[in-house]
Design a protein around this motif. Sequence first.
Motif, short mmCIF file in Angstrom:
data_model
loop_
_atom_site.label_atom_id
_atom_site.label_comp_id
_atom_site.label_asym_id
_atom_site.label_seq_id
_atom_site.Cartn_x
_atom_site.Cartn_y
_atom_site.Cartn_z
N GLU A 43 -24.54 7.35 -3.68
CA GLU A 43 -25.72 6.30 -3.69
C GLU A 43 -26.86 6.94 -4.22
O GLU A 43 -26.91 8.16 -4.17
CB GLU A 43 -25.84 6.40 -2.03
CG GLU A 43 -26.73 5.05 -1.70
CD GLU A 43 -26.67 4.91 -0.20
OE1 GLU A 43 -27.80 5.31 0.34
OE2 GLU A 43 -26.03 4.39 0.42
N PRO A 44 -27.67 6.13 -5.35
CA PRO A 44 -28.57 6.58 -5.88
C PRO A 44 -29.82 7.24 -4.82
O PRO A 44 -29.94 6.73 -4.00
CB PRO A 44 -29.25 5.31 -6.53
CG PRO A 44 -28.21 4.21 -6.54
CD PRO A 44 -27.25 4.61 -5.54
N ALA A 45 -30.50 8.13 -5.29
CA ALA A 45 -31.83 8.66 -4.55
C ALA A 45 -32.55 7.53 -4.48
O ALA A 45 -32.94 6.72 -5.20
CB ALA A 45 -32.39 9.69 -5.15
N ASN A 46 -33.16 7.31 -3.08
CA ASN A 46 -34.42 6.08 -2.74
C ASN A 46 -33.49 5.04 -3.05
O ASN A 46 -34.20 3.97 -3.70
CB ASN A 46 -35.44 6.29 -3.66
CG ASN A 46 -36.24 7.76 -3.46
OD1 ASN A 46 -36.01 8.15 -2.25
ND2 ASN A 46 -36.69 8.26 -4.39
N ALA A 47 -32.18 4.69 -2.67
CA ALA A 47 -31.43 3.38 -2.93
C ALA A 47 -32.20 2.28 -2.02
O ALA A 47 -32.46 2.59 -0.87
CB ALA A 47 -30.21 3.71 -2.78
N SER A 48 -32.27 1.21 -2.81
CA SER A 48 -32.68 -0.12 -2.02
C SER A 48 -31.55 -0.54 -1.20
O SER A 48 -30.45 -0.25 -1.41
CB SER A 48 -33.37 -0.94 -2.84
OG SER A 48 -32.24 -1.58 -3.74
N ASP A 49 -31.76 -1.58 -0.26
CA ASP A 49 -30.71 -2.20 0.29
C ASP A 49 -29.90 -2.97 -0.69
O ASP A 49 -28.63 -2.73 -0.38
CB ASP A 49 -31.35 -3.33 1.41
CG ASP A 49 -31.96 -2.79 2.48
OD1 ASP A 49 -31.62 -1.63 2.80
OD2 ASP A 49 -32.61 -3.23 3.12
N ALA A 50 -30.26 -3.57 -1.75
CA ALA A 50 -29.46 -4.03 -2.81
C ALA A 50 -28.59 -3.14 -3.34
O ALA A 50 -27.34 -3.15 -3.68
CB ALA A 50 -30.25 -4.71 -3.89
#
Length: 75
Positions: A43-50
């Motif tokens: 999961e990308p760092a600072n991932a958004s809900d999208a």
Amino acid sequence: MNIAILCVGKLKEKFWQEAAAEYIKRLQRYMKLEGIEVPDLPEPANASDADREQVKEKEGRALLAKIRPGDKVCA
């Protein structure tokens, strides 16, 4: 009867690895049991809900790719 347990990612803790191995060993007396793992995607760092939904969608497609025609699925 053949059963496959599909999961995302690997068990990291030794306790859970041993528990899963014991569970499979006990059930294999009665049926063919197979554990199939698909890799968990980072999961990308600072991932958004999208972003999180996109990762779940890709992991879901990887699970669905392991299901053969004629298989019965239970979630």
